[in-house]
Design an enzyme around this catalytic site. Structure first.
Site, mmCIF file in Angstrom:
data_model
loop_
_atom_site.group_PDB
_atom_site.id
_atom_site.type_symbol
_atom_site.label_atom_id
_atom_site.label_comp_id
_atom_site.label_asym_id
_atom_site.label_seq_id
_atom_site.Cartn_x
_atom_site.Cartn_y
_atom_site.Cartn_z
ATOM 1 N N HIS A 8 0.857 -1.184 0.000
ATOM 2 C CA HIS A 8 0.000 0.000 0.000
ATOM 3 C C HIS A 8 0.895 1.235 0.000
ATOM 4 O O HIS A 8 2.080 1.166 0.353
ATOM 5 C CB HIS A 8 -0.920 -0.007 1.216
ATOM 6 C CG HIS A 8 -2.055 -0.966 1.082
ATOM 7 N ND1 HIS A 8 -2.564 -1.660 2.162
ATOM 8 C CD2 HIS A 8 -2.792 -1.343 0.010
ATOM 9 C CE1 HIS A 8 -3.564 -2.421 1.749
ATOM 10 N NE2 HIS A 8 -3.716 -2.252 0.454
ATOM 11 N N LYS A 12 5.149 1.484 0.860
ATOM 12 C CA LYS A 12 6.062 1.276 -0.265
ATOM 13 C C LYS A 12 7.526 1.485 0.135
ATOM 14 O O LYS A 12 8.397 0.717 -0.259
ATOM 15 C CB LYS A 12 5.687 2.165 -1.442
ATOM 16 C CG LYS A 12 4.405 1.719 -2.124
ATOM 17 C CD LYS A 12 4.148 2.494 -3.384
ATOM 18 C CE LYS A 12 2.769 2.266 -3.970
ATOM 19 N NZ LYS A 12 2.198 0.951 -3.893
ATOM 20 N N THR A 34 2.819 -5.234 -8.271
ATOM 21 C CA THR A 34 1.837 -4.306 -8.807
ATOM 22 C C THR A 34 2.599 -3.079 -9.311
ATOM 23 O O THR A 34 3.757 -2.852 -8.952
ATOM 24 C CB THR A 34 0.801 -3.948 -7.731
ATOM 25 O OG1 THR A 34 1.472 -3.582 -6.537
ATOM 26 C CG2 THR A 34 -0.124 -5.130 -7.460
ATOM 27 N N THR A 36 3.105 0.584 -9.419
ATOM 28 C CA THR A 36 3.988 1.573 -8.817
ATOM 29 C C THR A 36 5.013 0.919 -7.906
ATOM 30 O O THR A 36 6.193 1.294 -7.915
ATOM 31 C CB THR A 36 3.163 2.602 -8.012
ATOM 32 O OG1 THR A 36 2.138 3.123 -8.858
ATOM 33 C CG2 THR A 36 4.017 3.739 -7.509
ATOM 34 N N THR A 37 4.585 -0.069 -7.158
ATOM 35 C CA THR A 37 5.504 -0.781 -6.257
ATOM 36 C C THR A 37 6.640 -1.411 -7.070
ATOM 37 O O THR A 37 7.809 -1.284 -6.718
ATOM 38 C CB THR A 37 4.753 -1.852 -5.450
ATOM 39 O OG1 THR A 37 3.708 -1.224 -4.703
ATOM 40 C CG2 THR A 37 5.683 -2.600 -4.517
ATOM 41 N N GLY A 55 -2.533 -1.803 -7.974
ATOM 42 C CA GLY A 55 -3.561 -2.543 -7.231
ATOM 43 C C GLY A 55 -4.983 -2.094 -7.522
ATOM 44 O O GLY A 55 -5.831 -2.901 -7.900
ATOM 45 N N ASP A 60 -4.004 -6.404 -8.161
ATOM 46 C CA ASP A 60 -4.264 -7.421 -7.138
ATOM 47 C C ASP A 60 -5.005 -8.602 -7.744
ATOM 48 O O ASP A 60 -4.729 -9.764 -7.429
ATOM 49 C CB ASP A 60 -5.100 -6.844 -5.985
ATOM 50 C CG ASP A 60 -4.394 -5.726 -5.232
ATOM 51 O OD1 ASP A 60 -3.151 -5.703 -5.229
ATOM 52 O OD2 ASP A 60 -5.095 -4.893 -4.638
ATOM 53 N N ASP A 80 -1.297 -1.534 4.754
ATOM 54 C CA ASP A 80 -1.471 -0.421 5.669
ATOM 55 C C ASP A 80 -2.816 -0.599 6.360
ATOM 56 O O ASP A 80 -3.853 -0.261 5.796
ATOM 57 C CB ASP A 80 -1.431 0.905 4.907
ATOM 58 C CG ASP A 80 -1.676 2.106 5.799
ATOM 59 O OD1 ASP A 80 -1.786 1.923 7.032
ATOM 60 O OD2 ASP A 80 -1.763 3.222 5.263
ATOM 61 N N HIS A 87 -9.754 -0.135 -2.916
ATOM 62 C CA HIS A 87 -9.884 -1.469 -3.525
ATOM 63 C C HIS A 87 -9.835 -2.571 -2.464
ATOM 64 O O HIS A 87 -9.397 -3.685 -2.742
ATOM 65 C CB HIS A 87 -8.804 -1.660 -4.591
ATOM 66 C CG HIS A 87 -7.400 -1.607 -4.056
ATOM 67 N ND1 HIS A 87 -6.845 -0.481 -3.509
ATOM 68 C CD2 HIS A 87 -6.451 -2.559 -3.979
ATOM 69 C CE1 HIS A 87 -5.610 -0.744 -3.121
ATOM 70 N NE2 HIS A 87 -5.349 -2.001 -3.392
ATOM 71 N N ASP A 90 -10.735 -6.149 -3.320
ATOM 72 C CA ASP A 90 -9.704 -6.883 -4.064
ATOM 73 C C ASP A 90 -8.634 -7.417 -3.123
ATOM 74 O O ASP A 90 -8.135 -8.534 -3.293
ATOM 75 C CB ASP A 90 -9.047 -5.982 -5.117
ATOM 76 C CG ASP A 90 -10.023 -5.470 -6.154
ATOM 77 O OD1 ASP A 90 -11.054 -6.136 -6.380
ATOM 78 O OD2 ASP A 90 -9.748 -4.408 -6.741
ATOM 79 N N ARG A 96 -7.905 -14.102 0.737
ATOM 80 C CA ARG A 96 -8.718 -15.326 0.757
ATOM 81 C C ARG A 96 -8.131 -16.371 -0.187
ATOM 82 O O ARG A 96 -8.020 -17.550 0.161
ATOM 83 C CB ARG A 96 -10.165 -15.015 0.359
ATOM 84 C CG ARG A 96 -11.084 -16.230 0.429
ATOM 85 C CD ARG A 96 -12.522 -15.889 0.053
ATOM 86 N NE ARG A 96 -12.642 -15.329 -1.280
ATOM 87 C CZ ARG A 96 -12.612 -16.054 -2.409
ATOM 88 N NH1 ARG A 96 -12.449 -17.363 -2.364
ATOM 89 N NH2 ARG A 96 -12.738 -15.470 -3.579
#
Length: 137
Positions: A8, A12, A34, A36-37, A55, A60, A80, A87, A90, A96
């Protein structure tokens, strides 16, 4: 092994520092992130990373699809917990799926360190036996 790196916005910097610290352990593996990360990690470490969408734009879910196909071996997702995420459904679905498919998931620096050290020691090699695919890296 196939490893996803997600963070998140407020986490980052932590994930970038984490990947710098554990670059030698992560480097031999196939890394995904994902948007930007992934860009931040590439820029700061030089690691080769397959980047998905960010994400909130479906990244995600793209990683979730790999989990559902047993094509993802571990997730390092620095969440975070103090900031609402647009999202969040997601994120919940991704967590899960990790539980459904027995994919190890680290959601903070402490659990990330445990997961990376287990990876270094070969303690995730059981995935090759269970899923019948080559995870030699």
């Amino acid at each position: 092994m196939n490893i996803a790196l997600i963070a998140h916005d407020k986490k980052k910097d932590d994930l970038v520092r984490f990947t710098i610290a554990y670059k030698q352990i992560l480097e031999p593996h196939t890394l995904y992130a994902t948007g930007t990360t992934g860009k931040r990690i590439i820029d700061e470490t030089g690691l080769t990373i397959h980047r998905f969408q960010s994400g909130p734009l479906g990244g995600d879910q793209q990683i979730g699809a790999m989990i559902a196909e047993n094509a993802m071996d571990a997730i390092i997702f620095f969440r975070d917990p103090l900031t609402a995420q647009p999202h969040e459904p997601d994120v919940t679905a991704l967590i899960r799926l990790c539980d459904v498919y027995n994919v190890p998931l680290a959601t903070n620096m402490g659990s990330g360190e445990i997961l990376v050290h287990a990876l270094r020691r070969g303690e995730l090699d059981w995935r090759e036996i269970v899923h019948g695919r080559n995870t030699e890296t």
